[in-house]
Design an enzyme around this catalytic site. Structure first.
Site, PDB file in Angstrom:
ATOM      1  N   ASP A   1      29.877  -0.138  -3.973  1.00  0.00           N
ATOM      2  CA  ASP A   1      29.857   0.361  -2.591  1.00  0.00           C
ATOM      3  C   ASP A   1      31.044  -0.215  -1.829  1.00  0.00           C
ATOM      4  O   ASP A   1      30.955  -0.537  -0.647  1.00  0.00           O
ATOM      5  CB  ASP A   1      28.541  -0.003  -1.894  1.00  0.00           C
TER       6      ASP A   1
ATOM      7  N   ARG B   1       0.822  -1.213   0.000  1.00  0.00           N
ATOM      8  CA  ARG B   1       0.000   0.000   0.000  1.00  0.00           C
ATOM      9  C   ARG B   1       0.852   1.256   0.000  1.00  0.00           C
ATOM     10  O   ARG B   1       0.370   2.337  -0.258  1.00  0.00           O
ATOM     11  CB  ARG B   1      -0.981   0.008   1.167  1.00  0.00           C
TER      12      ARG B   1
ATOM     13  N   ASP C   1      26.382  -8.185  -5.107  1.00  0.00           N
ATOM     14  CA  ASP C   1      27.446  -9.060  -4.623  1.00  0.00           C
ATOM     15  C   ASP C   1      26.910 -10.341  -4.032  1.00  0.00           C
ATOM     16  O   ASP C   1      27.653 -11.141  -3.478  1.00  0.00           O
ATOM     17  CB  ASP C   1      28.330  -8.327  -3.594  1.00  0.00           C
TER      18      ASP C   1
END
Lengths: 501, 297
Positions: free
Chosen positions: A385, A334, A360
């Site tokens: 990252d 929702r 990864d």
């Protein structure tokens, strides 16, 4: 690198030899008429390869001149020119060089630490990630106190087209005394083993000399080893509940005038390419709008925003989602939250919302990766990252203001089970993405090259192999292992095979 | 005229390519003596080009000392448009071989003075010493290059307005949009091709059968411009079975029968690609007649 006298000795002997050798060749070489009307620069033809073009792997040759991809038909009909050297790719795939828009460091270097040699640190990581096929990247700073930003950001000068080798790693060839050149300074630079390799490559290149090549060789300055469009600032304007591994004490929110807060924190926006913020923070809309107008990519992440807050931010200019699924509210049917942007109908016409995925196998379940990919395949951007520990052996290391611990392929905040970044490399992410999603090779390669280039608005030059684009290339085998990396048409890394001699 | 009838398109393409290969090699071209080749475009020679590229990649054939002259090019189409004949030649031929770009001559449909461009092209052919082998195709209306029905049989390189049939036929390459199809083209004239020392016309497919009939079994007529080659001393028509559908059985039997057909097959033997050979063809008059090839160096 070490700067002992030994290096200088090697350098001076080799430069003397270059000087002698090149002046001899110059004296005895006849002037060779050029067969090209536009430029005398040498032309390289990559043969026996498959190139990624127009979303397909095509059995075509790739032509490069002066660091750009050349149109061979124009060369043939307009200039009546042909290739000067051929590189046999032995059936490998040529893809555009990978672009990593979220990398916090690697090989012991942490970009968020204000060391004495910020530029050197970035350059070292830049050199190392060539092995993973990454030719452009945004050094990422996690949430840090303002003085870190003030110290680190001005260290790197970004000019149009991005930071070049910054003169730190470049080996400045000698401008020798000759009929054509005036005497110039012989600049002495710190050199590394890599530079000596480049030097020997130059010597080999001299073998294939024509006078045109000679001119070109000695007119170049430093070898551009990587391309850096600027920094990615992840934080500190993020949500407390979704801080992840970011240090709580340095989180901030916008006070009255968002932009002045931002500039006060960062010091300068000159060298910034991307900012990650939480759009539910009050006063963020003006910030998003202003940053977008300045050409800085705004990314949503580390946030508890609902879908309409996220859609508002996109309307004001946000175009990226930092590591989808991580550090944001989970998908709810929702209120899908930020994840709902993937299929939102409120995204303005002609604009795409891109999203970063750390493929990864740890940060996202493969099923979630597939859901995102199938919902919005053209927006998927692979990011690593990667943290400072990437490329290092297991153990304890520093990230931002915290200590982390590596166990196998996982990196946790020391003493907890909170993931604080990955130690994956970009080529691993590409392979894992392809295997987990079952996508075509072309899609996997584009997620690491074309899509990040489109996100940063540089896809006219990077992330593509179209004529006129920059010749940043990665050569891969069918299993998507990196075999060689090229920047501006020059080989900057090659996988060496061990021979029994 | 020689008529070589092969079974299908692929065999016809292969025969033609082998013939061209052997001609180039036997010529023994060098820096002082280039082999000049006239080249067509379109779907008919596509297979022939593929085969020539194959022979080059095998190391059997080099185009280093070959000069090429293309037959035609559209007017007003940008040179890098995917349907321009420059693009066709680059993608289907020049890209894959070792020809020197300075030896490639294609009419420029975007020249400011089209007539001057045509005249210059004729001069270039003359400077190159004329054309040794002109390869061409045939249209369903019997035209060679863009010499549409009604073209003078002694015409030279010039600007031609394309016939409605041609424009409609080409529409499929321009997204079926008739307004995008070029209406004019630069083309070598019938006379220009007649000046070549040898002419080879490739004709494949049933839709060309009527044109072939008109070209070789009826008289010389400017409505079927290929018929002009009845008056050329060295013309070869290379076709597949489908293209002979409108010919008289007598004609086909004559050319397909031995020893003529055997001789044509022998001409494409790889042996003939050794320069410096002298060949003797021995026809033994038995029933059926057999043909032997003897060679001496």
């Amino acid at each position: 690198y070490s700067t002992g006298t030994g290096n200088y000795f090697v350098w001076s002997v080799s430069s003397l030899l270059t000087c002698l050798f090149s002046s001899l060749t110059f004296i005895f070489l006849d002037w060779m008429p050029s067969n090209k009307s536009v430029s005398d620069a040498p032309i390289t033809q990559f043969v026996n390869c498959r190139i990624l073009r127009e979303h397909k792997l095509q059995r075509e040759d790739l032509w490069v001149r002066e660091g750009k991809i050349l149109d061979p038909e124009k060369l043939f009909f307009d200039e009546k020119g042909s290739a000067d050297q051929r590189v046999d790719c032995e059936g490998l795939i040529i893809a555009p060089g990978f672009i990593d828009v979220q990398i916090n460091g690697g090989y012991g270097i942490d970009f968020s630490q204000a060391t004495d040699d910020v530029r050197g640190g970035i350059a070292l990581v830049a050199k190392k990630i060539l092995e993973h096929g990454v030719t452009s990247f945004l050094p990422t700073l996690v949430t840090s106190p303002p003085d870190i930003y003030h110290k680190v950001l001005p260290e790197v000068k970004v000019h149009s087209g991005g930071m070049e080798g910054a003169g730190v790693l470049g080996f400045k060839p000698l401008r020798f005394i000759s009929l054509l050149y005036t005497v110039e300074d012989i600049s002495i630079q710190l050199i590394s083993v890599y530079d000596i390799m480049i030097f020997f490559q130059y010597l080999i290149f001299l073998k294939h000399l024509s006078f045109a090549n000679l001119l070109f060789l000695f007119s170049s300055t430093s070898l551009p080893l990587f391309h850096c469009p600027g920094f990615h600032l992840e934080g500190p304007f993020i949500s407390l509940e979704k801080k992840g591994a970011h240090p709580e004490q340095h989180l901030r929110s916008f006070l009255s005038d968002g932009m002045s807060d931002l500039i006060e924190t960062y010091g300068t926006l000159d060298n910034v390419a991307m900012v990650t913020l939480a759009p539910e923070l009050p006063n963020s809309q003006s910030v998003v709008r202003e940053l977008t107008q300045r050409g800085i990519t705004v990314s949503l992440g580390h946030s508890v925003a609902n879908l309409s807050q996220a859609e508002d931010a996109v309307r004001y200019g946000a175009s990226f989602i930092t590591h989808l699924f991580n550090a944001m509210l989970p998908f709810h049917h929702r209120d899908p939250g930020i994840v709902g942007l993937l299929t939102s109908d409120q995204v303005p016409q002609g604009r795409t919302v891109f999203y970063g995925m750390i493929a990864d196998g740890i940060h996202t379940n493969p099923a979630a990766l597939r859901i995102a990919h199938r919902a919005h395949p053209t927006g998927l951007v692979l990011v690593t990252d990667a943290i400072a520990a990437m490329g290092l052996p297991p153990g304890r290391h520093t990230l931002g203001q915290q200590v982390i611990e590596i166990q196998g392929l996982h990196a946790y905040v020391a003493g907890t089970k909170t993931l604080c970044g990955s130690i994956a490399t970009m080529d691993m992410c590409v392979r894992h993405f392809k295997q987990a999603s079952g996508c075509r090779v072309e899609e996997a390669l584009e997620a690491a090259s074309l899509h990040p280039a489109q996100l940063l608005g540089i896809s006219h030059a990077k992330g593509i192999l179209d004529y006129g684009g920059d010749a940043d290339l990665v050569l891969l085998d069918d299993a998507l292992n990196v075999r060689a990396t090229y920047i501006a048409g020059q080989e900057v890394w090659r996988k060496l095979h061990h021979h029994n001699c | 005229m020689r008529l070589v009838i092969l079974e299908d398109y692929n065999q016809a393409s292969e025969w033609a390519a082998k013939y061209i290969r052997n001609r180039i090699i036997q010529f023994k071209s060098s820096a002082d003596r280039y082999f000049t080749l006239g080249l067509p475009t379109g779907s008919t020679p596509f297979g022939c080009y593929k085969k020539l590229i194959e022979y080059h990649k095998n190391g059997d054939l080099s185009f280093k000392y070959v000069k090429t002259f293309n037959m035609d090019e559209y007017v007003g189409l940008p040179r890098d448009h995917p349907e321009s004949y420059h693009s066709y030649m680059w993608n289907n031929f020049f890209k894959h071989i070792d020809i020197d770009p300075a030896n490639v001559y294609i009419l420029d449909g975007n020249a400011t003075d089209l007539e001057a461009e045509c005249e210059a092209f004729e001069k270039k052919i003359a400077q190159a010493g004329g054309i040794d082998l002109f390869v061409g195709g045939i249209g369903p209306d019997g035209h060679i290059a863009f010499n549409e029905p009604g073209s003078s049989l002694v015409s030279r390189t010039r600007v031609k307005t394309l016939a409605k049939d041609t424009i409609v036929a080409n529409a499929r390459f321009f997204g079926n949009d008739l307004s995008k199809v070029p209406t004019m083209a630069l083309t070598v004239g019938v006379g220009t091709v007649m000046d070549a020392r040898e002419v080879m016309i490739l004709i494949t497919g049933a839709h060309k059968a009527f044109a072939l009939y008109k070209a070789i079994e009826e008289g010389v007529n400017h409505m079927w411009t290929v018929s002009a080659f009845q008056q050329h001393p060295h013309t070869i028509f290379v076709c597949d079975e489908d293209a002979t559908l409108e010919l008289r059985v007598k004609t086909v039997k004559y050319f397909k029968g031995e020893p003529l057909q055997d001789f044509e097959m022998l001409l494409t033997e790889p042996l003939l690609s050794c320069p410096g050979c002298v060949f003797r063809v021995v026809v033994v008059l038995e029933d059926p007649p057999t043909t032997h090839l003897q060679c001496s160096y």
